[in-house]
Design a protein around this motif. Sequence first.
Motif, PDB file in Angstrom:
ATOM      1  N   LYS A   1       0.814  -1.222   0.000  1.00 19.18           N
ATOM      2  CA  LYS A   1       0.000   0.000   0.000  1.00 19.18           C
ATOM      3  C   LYS A   1       0.843   1.266   0.000  1.00 19.18           C
ATOM      4  O   LYS A   1       0.385   2.323  -0.459  1.00 19.18           O
ATOM      5  CB  LYS A   1      -0.934   0.006   1.206  1.00 19.18           C
ATOM      6  CG  LYS A   1      -0.229   0.038   2.552  1.00 19.18           C
ATOM      7  CD  LYS A   1      -1.223   0.046   3.709  1.00 19.18           C
ATOM      8  CE  LYS A   1      -0.492   0.082   5.048  1.00 19.18           C
ATOM      9  NZ  LYS A   1      -1.459   0.092   6.182  1.00 19.18           N
ATOM     10  N   ASP A   2       2.081   1.185   0.500  1.00 25.85           N
ATOM     11  CA  ASP A   2       2.949   2.366   0.548  1.00 25.85           C
ATOM     12  C   ASP A   2       3.938   2.433  -0.602  1.00 25.85           C
ATOM     13  O   ASP A   2       4.842   3.269  -0.610  1.00 25.85           O
ATOM     14  CB  ASP A   2       3.719   2.385   1.881  1.00 25.85           C
ATOM     15  CG  ASP A   2       2.797   2.490   3.087  1.00 25.85           C
ATOM     16  OD1 ASP A   2       1.789   3.210   2.995  1.00 25.85           O
ATOM     17  OD2 ASP A   2       3.081   1.827   4.117  1.00 25.85           O
ATOM     18  N   SER A   3       3.777   1.569  -1.583  1.00 25.80           N
ATOM     19  CA  SER A   3       4.685   1.556  -2.724  1.00 25.80           C
ATOM     20  C   SER A   3       4.595   2.873  -3.510  1.00 25.80           C
ATOM     21  O   SER A   3       3.510   3.466  -3.622  1.00 25.80           O
ATOM     22  CB  SER A   3       4.336   0.393  -3.655  1.00 25.80           C
ATOM     23  OG  SER A   3       5.026   0.507  -4.885  1.00 25.80           O
ATOM     24  N   PRO A   4       5.710   3.322  -4.082  1.00 24.27           N
ATOM     25  CA  PRO A   4       5.656   4.531  -4.919  1.00 24.27           C
ATOM     26  C   PRO A   4       4.961   4.294  -6.252  1.00 24.27           C
ATOM     27  O   PRO A   4       4.657   5.258  -6.960  1.00 24.27           O
ATOM     28  CB  PRO A   4       7.141   4.863  -5.127  1.00 24.27           C
ATOM     29  CG  PRO A   4       7.847   3.558  -4.989  1.00 24.27           C
ATOM     30  CD  PRO A   4       7.081   2.800  -3.944  1.00 24.27           C
ATOM     31  N   TYR A   5       4.711   3.033  -6.606  1.00 18.61           N
ATOM     32  CA  TYR A   5       4.120   2.720  -7.907  1.00 18.61           C
ATOM     33  C   TYR A   5       2.601   2.698  -7.791  1.00 18.61           C
ATOM     34  O   TYR A   5       2.018   1.801  -7.191  1.00 18.61           O
ATOM     35  CB  TYR A   5       4.662   1.399  -8.435  1.00 18.61           C
ATOM     36  CG  TYR A   5       6.165   1.339  -8.404  1.00 18.61           C
ATOM     37  CD1 TYR A   5       6.940   2.258  -9.114  1.00 18.61           C
ATOM     38  CD2 TYR A   5       6.834   0.385  -7.614  1.00 18.61           C
ATOM     39  CE1 TYR A   5       8.320   2.237  -9.058  1.00 18.61           C
ATOM     40  CE2 TYR A   5       8.220   0.355  -7.570  1.00 18.61           C
ATOM     41  CZ  TYR A   5       8.953   1.284  -8.284  1.00 18.61           C
ATOM     42  OH  TYR A   5      10.329   1.256  -8.221  1.00 18.61           O
ATOM     43  N   LYS A   6       1.979   3.696  -8.384  1.00 18.05           N
ATOM     44  CA  LYS A   6       0.528   3.816  -8.318  1.00 18.05           C
ATOM     45  C   LYS A   6      -0.164   3.070  -9.456  1.00 18.05           C
ATOM     46  O   LYS A   6      -1.314   2.654  -9.334  1.00 18.05           O
ATOM     47  CB  LYS A   6       0.118   5.292  -8.373  1.00 18.05           C
ATOM     48  CG  LYS A   6       0.815   6.183  -7.348  1.00 18.05           C
ATOM     49  CD  LYS A   6       0.485   5.773  -5.931  1.00 18.05           C
ATOM     50  CE  LYS A   6       1.122   6.740  -4.940  1.00 18.05           C
ATOM     51  NZ  LYS A   6       0.890   6.327  -3.532  1.00 18.05           N
TER      52      LYS A   6
END
Length: 328
Positions: free
Chosen positions: A138-143
């Motif tokens: 959920k906190d990944s930089p990849y949206k």
Amino acid sequence: MRLRTPLALLGAALLVLVGPPLLTPGSGDSDTGTRIPGLRFMVPNTPGGGYDITARTAAKNAEDAGLTSDIEVFNLPGAGGTVGLTRLVGEHGNGRLAMSMGLGVVGAVHTNKTPKTLADTTPIARLTMEQGIVVVGKDSPYKTLQDLLAAWRKNPGKLPVGGGSSPGGPDHLAPMLMARAAGIAPKSVNYVPFDGGGELLASILGDKVAFGVSGVGEYLDQIRSGELRLLAVTGAERVPGLDAPTLREAGLDTEFINWRGIVAPPGLTDAERDKLVGLVTELHDSPQWRESLKTHGWNDAFLPGEEFGTFLTEQDEQVGSVLKELGL
């Protein structure tokens, strides 16, 4: 180039259920019909993965449908499922043992060069096909998948991708096909194998890998709760209820579908084999199993007995061909 080579076949048919005794017969059981007292169900990887979920779901559904009772599922992980496979083949003539398996075991036999293969088993049935998913924490930089692909193309070796199968299995083949479609050399991909989806999930949530590839049914709860962000699904169509594009919609000209089934030891009598096939056929026709297909996002892909055996032979040939084609 669209995947209409062995890669495509591997995706549609590939395109690209488990140690001690398990079942103790209930007081009403008899060794007639499809009821099999003492049935044991091996899962050849760790708890929480696709084989495990499928096996435990099938066991519960069979009990709830009154087809058998007290099935106890056990895990024997290792080497992408080939430790379990070797154990199964060693149980020659044991009509009270079955194993959950799928494409991952086919691939692991190739990459581990295992002396015992699926040709040494008794095919019982293919049960399901399932879309793969591309997920990040959920906190990944990849949206979006496009965000991920942009970073992956720049330096594929620095973005580890995790999968719950050994090289040659579905969670390995899917990102390799994605890489090739994205213009990334498959050999440059930093693939990190885990022994099942349970181990993989912890690594995704702990940011040990940049992204993970798994089956849609394994992580539905985490996706719906927001612990995982779903970037794409790997099949030809979107998955109802999930807000994610297909790989093709996201710009990658490829698709991939996994499958799972059940095999038994070699050396069974015709009656023993028919009893196992009959039990799984009754399971397949039960309302309990139909409901589980919907719950887990699985596609019904029932193929019993000898037909499943033919399919296994074809899959073995196609996996070998795809691994060679990808230079792996």
